[in-house]
Design a protein around this motif. Structure first.
Motif, short mmCIF file in Angstrom:
data_model
loop_
_atom_site.label_atom_id
_atom_site.label_comp_id
_atom_site.label_asym_id
_atom_site.label_seq_id
_atom_site.Cartn_x
_atom_site.Cartn_y
_atom_site.Cartn_z
N LEU A 1 -1.16 -3.32 17.13
CA LEU A 1 -1.49 -1.94 16.80
C LEU A 1 -2.82 -1.57 17.44
O LEU A 1 -3.69 -0.97 16.81
N SER A 2 -2.99 -1.96 18.71
CA SER A 2 -4.24 -1.69 19.40
C SER A 2 -4.53 -0.20 19.52
O SER A 2 -5.67 0.22 19.66
N ASN A 3 -3.46 0.64 19.49
CA ASN A 3 -3.63 2.09 19.57
C ASN A 3 -3.97 2.71 18.21
O ASN A 3 -4.12 3.92 18.11
N TYR A 4 -4.07 1.87 17.19
CA TYR A 4 -4.24 2.38 15.84
C TYR A 4 -5.59 2.01 15.25
O TYR A 4 -5.95 0.84 15.21
N SER A 5 -6.30 3.03 14.77
CA SER A 5 -7.51 2.80 13.99
C SER A 5 -7.11 2.62 12.54
O SER A 5 -6.03 3.05 12.13
N PRO A 6 -7.95 1.99 11.72
CA PRO A 6 -7.63 1.85 10.28
C PRO A 6 -7.36 3.21 9.62
O PRO A 6 -6.49 3.31 8.76
N LYS A 7 -8.09 4.23 10.05
CA LYS A 7 -7.91 5.56 9.48
C LYS A 7 -6.51 6.09 9.79
O LYS A 7 -5.85 6.68 8.93
N ARG A 8 -6.04 5.85 11.03
CA ARG A 8 -4.71 6.33 11.42
C ARG A 8 -3.62 5.55 10.69
O ARG A 8 -2.61 6.12 10.27
N VAL A 9 -3.80 4.25 10.54
CA VAL A 9 -2.84 3.44 9.79
C VAL A 9 -2.72 3.97 8.37
O VAL A 9 -1.61 4.10 7.83
N LYS A 10 -3.85 4.31 7.78
CA LYS A 10 -3.85 4.85 6.42
C LYS A 10 -3.08 6.17 6.35
O LYS A 10 -2.28 6.41 5.43
N LYS A 11 -3.29 7.05 7.34
CA LYS A 11 -2.59 8.34 7.37
C LYS A 11 -1.08 8.15 7.51
O LYS A 11 -0.29 8.85 6.87
N VAL A 12 -0.68 7.19 8.37
CA VAL A 12 0.75 6.91 8.54
C VAL A 12 1.33 6.38 7.24
O VAL A 12 2.43 6.77 6.82
N PHE A 13 0.60 5.48 6.59
CA PHE A 13 1.07 4.91 5.32
C PHE A 13 1.26 6.01 4.28
O PHE A 13 2.28 6.05 3.58
N ILE A 14 0.29 6.93 4.18
CA ILE A 14 0.38 8.01 3.20
C ILE A 14 1.55 8.94 3.52
O ILE A 14 2.28 9.39 2.63
N PHE A 15 1.73 9.24 4.82
CA PHE A 15 2.85 10.08 5.25
C PHE A 15 4.18 9.47 4.83
O PHE A 15 5.03 10.12 4.20
N LEU A 16 4.39 8.19 5.17
CA LEU A 16 5.67 7.54 4.86
C LEU A 16 5.85 7.34 3.37
O LEU A 16 6.96 7.49 2.85
N LEU A 17 4.76 7.01 2.67
CA LEU A 17 4.86 6.85 1.22
C LEU A 17 5.29 8.16 0.57
O LEU A 17 6.15 8.17 -0.33
N THR A 18 4.73 9.28 1.03
CA THR A 18 5.13 10.59 0.51
C THR A 18 6.61 10.85 0.77
O THR A 18 7.35 11.29 -0.12
N VAL A 19 7.07 10.56 2.00
CA VAL A 19 8.47 10.77 2.35
C VAL A 19 9.37 9.96 1.43
O VAL A 19 10.35 10.46 0.87
N TYR A 20 9.03 8.68 1.22
CA TYR A 20 9.87 7.81 0.40
C TYR A 20 9.83 8.21 -1.08
O TYR A 20 10.84 8.15 -1.77
N LEU A 21 8.67 8.63 -1.56
CA LEU A 21 8.58 9.06 -2.96
C LEU A 21 9.41 10.33 -3.19
O LEU A 21 10.03 10.50 -4.24
N LEU A 22 9.41 11.23 -2.19
CA LEU A 22 10.19 12.46 -2.33
C LEU A 22 11.68 12.17 -2.32
O LEU A 22 12.46 12.83 -3.01
N ILE A 23 12.09 11.19 -1.52
CA ILE A 23 13.50 10.82 -1.47
C ILE A 23 13.91 10.14 -2.77
O ILE A 23 14.96 10.44 -3.35
N LYS A 24 13.06 9.25 -3.26
CA LYS A 24 13.39 8.46 -4.46
C LYS A 24 12.81 9.15 -5.69
O LYS A 24 11.96 8.60 -6.39
N LYS A 25 13.27 10.36 -5.97
CA LYS A 25 12.66 11.17 -7.02
C LYS A 25 12.80 10.58 -8.41
O LYS A 25 11.90 10.64 -9.21
N LYS A 26 13.95 10.03 -8.70
CA LYS A 26 14.23 9.63 -10.08
C LYS A 26 13.45 8.41 -10.51
O LYS A 26 13.32 8.14 -11.69
N ASP A 27 12.95 7.66 -9.55
CA ASP A 27 12.25 6.43 -9.89
C ASP A 27 10.79 6.48 -9.46
O ASP A 27 10.26 5.55 -8.89
#
Length: 514
Positions: free
Chosen positions: A3-29
């Motif tokens: 992940l040489s193209n990735y700063s820790p800040k960018r990794v965090k943003k990607v993680f938050i983006f995907l976590l939001t997507v997955y939480l929205l999909i998995k609404k009931k749990d």
């Protein structure tokens, strides 16, 4: 994972983006301590992540089975328009693309269009031709590949949280998106698409740019400069007295032929890629996103549209199964409910495109927990269709592209299904193939009598068997781990006898009452 193209800040943003997507999909749990980003915060997060994630969000914007309306609205508002490359990067890309040769008499370094993958410049060749030069952004290939790696990495972490069908649907979406964007960042691939498109649809009446191949590379495409008015320029079309209805009918007819007859279509018909000439001729630009639909999938889509219009329940369910929307174990009552709702929407003449989409998306949302999924072939078809519907609603009250497609499809069904030569020719072909058919019947009867008959399962049936076997294996694994852990705890310290008994009981229950 590199992940040489990735700063820790960018990794965090990607993680938050995907976590939001997955939480929205998995609404009931929902997890008590985790909350998704708000719709506007999600859009801002995606904007800062750039090219790959903007394009992924545009695909996610078609998934009403995943997201609520407020999130879909924000995802649809994302535009693939960003500032031009810095002068330093522009010069590096230009030099790499054209080297010591300089084919241009004049080259305007200020781009006339700038998107996440490339930017377009106006120029004139030394031989006098007026051209458009599309340059690939500096380092975009490395960035996109890094984005795909981290998307895949986080998806593997989150995927165990989902059901087999939701997981497959997400995996399919990421795989399809990754495949498409990797092709889009290769201008060699785009040049190939342009040449193929120009050949396949040379008699369509639609204009495609002429490429000057001797000047093209993976970093640049040099094409004839096409004049025209943007498809969404309402004032420009009115000023030039261009009949939009005629142009819209031509666009619908052309896309019906692309998606349902040839199975080879331009997947990104946004307004910047569509021009209308003074005489009303349609011009199509930018061939980075071109898709092929497999023949079985194309036929299943045709039959699904046709059966919805004719309210043919059996054909509708059969086509949905073959397309992969309905899984083979879906209960009959759920299938009946889905078909009935879609028939009602499809045959309501009072609905415009927006109302039809909203109702269809509502049906998809209500089926979120049913064993349905969206196959890869449908993702970009939905995206292209939604863009075209959006263009129509700008100009035509109560516009509904589906209603315009039906008569075209009805007229072209024989050609779409491969019967190009008419009824007499089709009958002649069938008669000529009769001896072979009789021989095959005889061979089949012989194999049955000799106990050598083999049964072949379709891809969808194999997928269903795989999911059932996978579920059973997962059950046995978790039960085995609990029972093994019970013995381990007991051996570790007999004082933990109660905990060991509980673990053993849980493992046994898991094994017996899955």
């Amino acid at each position: 994972m590199n992940l040489s193209n990735y700063s820790p800040k960018r990794v965090k943003k990607v993680f938050i983006f995907l976590l939001t997507v997955y939480l929205l999909i998995k609404k009931k749990d929902r997890f008590l301590f985790l909350r998704p980003l708000s719709p506007s915060a999600l859009r801002e997060n995606i904007n800062t992540l750039g090219a790959s994630f903007i394009k992924l969000a545009q695909v996610l914007a078609t998934r009403a089975d995943f997201f609520d309306d407020d999130y879909l609205t924000e995802l649809r508002s994302l535009h693939d328009e960003i500032p031009p490359m810095p002068k330093k990067h522009f010069r590096q890309v230009y030099d790499r693309a054209f080297g010591n040769r300089n084919p241009f008499a004049t080259f305007n370094e200020t781009p006339i269009a700038s998107a996440s993958i490339g930017e377009v410049h106006e120029a004139w060749l030394k031989s006098g031709e007026h051209v458009a030069v599309k340059l690939r952004r500096w380092n975009i290939a490395s960035q996109v590949k890094a984005d795909i790696r981290i998307l895949t990495f986080f998806n593997k972490i989150f995927s165990p949280l989902f059901s087999h069908y939701t997981k497959n649907s997400i995996d399919s979406l990421i795989a399809e998106f990754s495949d498409m964007i990797l092709k889009e960042i290769s201008f060699t691939n785009e040049l190939s698409n342009l040449k193929t498109f120009s050949r396949v649809y040379e008699n369509s009446g639609v204009i495609f740019p002429l490429a000057y191949e001797q000047y093209c590379s993976d970093d640049a495409i040099v094409m004839r400069f096409e004049e025209g008015i943007r498809f969404d320029d309402k004032e420009g079309l009115k000023k030039n007295q261009i009949d939009f209805s005629t142009a819209m009918n031509q666009l619908i007819s052309f896309y019906t032929e692309q998606m349902l007859i040839n199975g080879y279509f331009h997947a990104d018909p946004h307004p910047g890629n569509l021009l209308i000439r003074q005489d009303g001729t349609l011009v199509l630009l930018d061939f980075g996103m071109v898709k092929r639909i497999s023949n079985p999938a194309r036929i299943a889509i045709i039959e699904m549209v046709k059966s919805s219009h004719e309210e043919d329940f059996e054909l509708y369910i059969s086509s949905c199964k073959r397309l992969g929307i309905i899984t083979y174990e879906a209960p009959q009552d759920q299938m009946t409910e889905l078909a009935q709702k879609m028939f009602e929407i499809f045959n309501d003449d009072s609905l415009d495109a927006t109302s039809m989409q909203e109702l269809a998306f509502g049906v998809m949302a209500s089926m979120r927990d049913f064993p349905f999924k969206l196959p890869q072939e449908a993702i970009y078809i939905m995206r292209a269709s939604a863009i075209i519907e959006g263009l129509g609603t700008i100009y035509i009250p109560n516009f509904n592209g589906v209603k315009d497609i039906l008569p075209l499809l009805q007229k072209n069904i024989p050609r779409a299904l491969g019967a190009d030569n008419g009824i007499l020719e089709a009958m002649k072909d069938e008669v000529e193939s009769l001896p072979l058919t009789l021989r095959q019947i005889k061979t089949g009867i012989q194999k049955i009598s000799e106990d050598e008959l083999r049964v072949h399962l379709s891809e969808r049936q194999l997928e269903w068997l795989e999911s059932r076997i996978g579920d059973r294996i997962a059950t046995f694994k978790s039960a085995f781990v609990l029972i093994l852990l019970a013995f381990f705890v007991l051996l570790l310290d007999p004082a933990y006898k109660t905990a060991a008994v509980i673990l053993f009981a849980l493992g046994t229950i898991r094994l017996l009452f899955k």
